[in-house]
Design an enzyme around this catalytic site. Sequence first.
Site, PDB file in Angstrom:
ATOM      1  N   ALA A 140     -20.364 -12.345  68.525  1.00  0.00           N
ATOM      2  CA  ALA A 140     -21.415 -11.322  68.613  1.00  0.00           C
ATOM      3  C   ALA A 140     -22.228 -11.278  67.324  1.00  0.00           C
ATOM      4  CB  ALA A 140     -20.801  -9.957  68.894  1.00  0.00           C
ATOM      5  N   ASP A 171     -22.683 -13.765  65.192  1.00  0.00           N
ATOM      6  CA  ASP A 171     -23.497 -14.971  65.112  1.00  0.00           C
ATOM      7  C   ASP A 171     -24.713 -14.863  66.025  1.00  0.00           C
ATOM      8  OD1 ASP A 171     -21.750 -16.208  63.304  1.00  0.00           O
ATOM      9  OD2 ASP A 171     -20.499 -16.988  64.923  1.00  0.00           O
TER      10      ASP A 171
END
Length: 306
Positions: free
Chosen positions: A252, A254
């Site tokens: 999430a 990234d």
Amino acid sequence: MTSTSASRAVPRIAVYGSINMDLVAYVPVRPASGETVAGTEFRQVPGGKGGNQAIAAARAGGDVAFLGAVGEDAFGAQMRSALVDSGVDASELRTVPGSSGVAHIVVEGDGANSIIVVPGANGAMTGLTGGERRMLAGCDALLLQLELPMEGVVAAARAAREAGVRTVLTPAPARELPDELLDLVDLLVPNQHEAAAVTGEQDPHRALEALLRRVPEAVVTLGGDGSLHGERGGEPVHVPSRPVEAVDTTAAGDTFCGAFAVARAEGRGAEESMEFGAAAAALSVQRQGASTSMPHRTEIEALLAG
């Protein structure tokens, strides 16, 4: 505060980072030491913080080049294909002797995860080749993380500074950051735990203040509490997350970083870029997997418009 993309130039973004094959087991509750539990599902998905950010940025609308390494194994071929299939330029992706990087991930019923990373081919990234330098020089931004050898990360940041390319660093996994690296970073994007590890400050606002003494701009991601932005000479800006039911929080952060970097490189302001990143992350946590969960630009814009 959303904007259409029709008039925006497509930003060129390089990602110098890790790529791993994620071996993901889903369980009701993670096992304690010495305990065996029954899993509910298994998935094999390309990941790694570098690969994740590259795919997230490409799907969010960036023209993305990936600089990294895979091994001479089946995982390496699969990960190369995953990048290309997502629209990432993998022409400078190295293939080196030995095994590719892998990550063993356990995901609980509430979406929380634990991860063990075995670097493999990622360990070869200790500097830049001539081709990587040339590709980087033509970019608007460089995304970095800390799953590669520090000497390689510093070399990439230095090459970006020499080429006039804006450098965005996600300091994960959390570790001590040398001044040599921070002096080359334009934007730092830690989560609240990484910000605390870097600064020693548990409060996100105080951590942000401490970060801005070391870098000119920072965004601290706060999970379900959204994100906090600051830059020298400006006031902090908080953007809440979008309330959704999380299925899998893997990557999430990234996803947020890749989408945020695209929006920022397009010339959007910090708050609008954070909203764009938050929408991308909200979509990703409702799906299983790392790279497979990342939304496309049309989905992000539809969520923002709705």
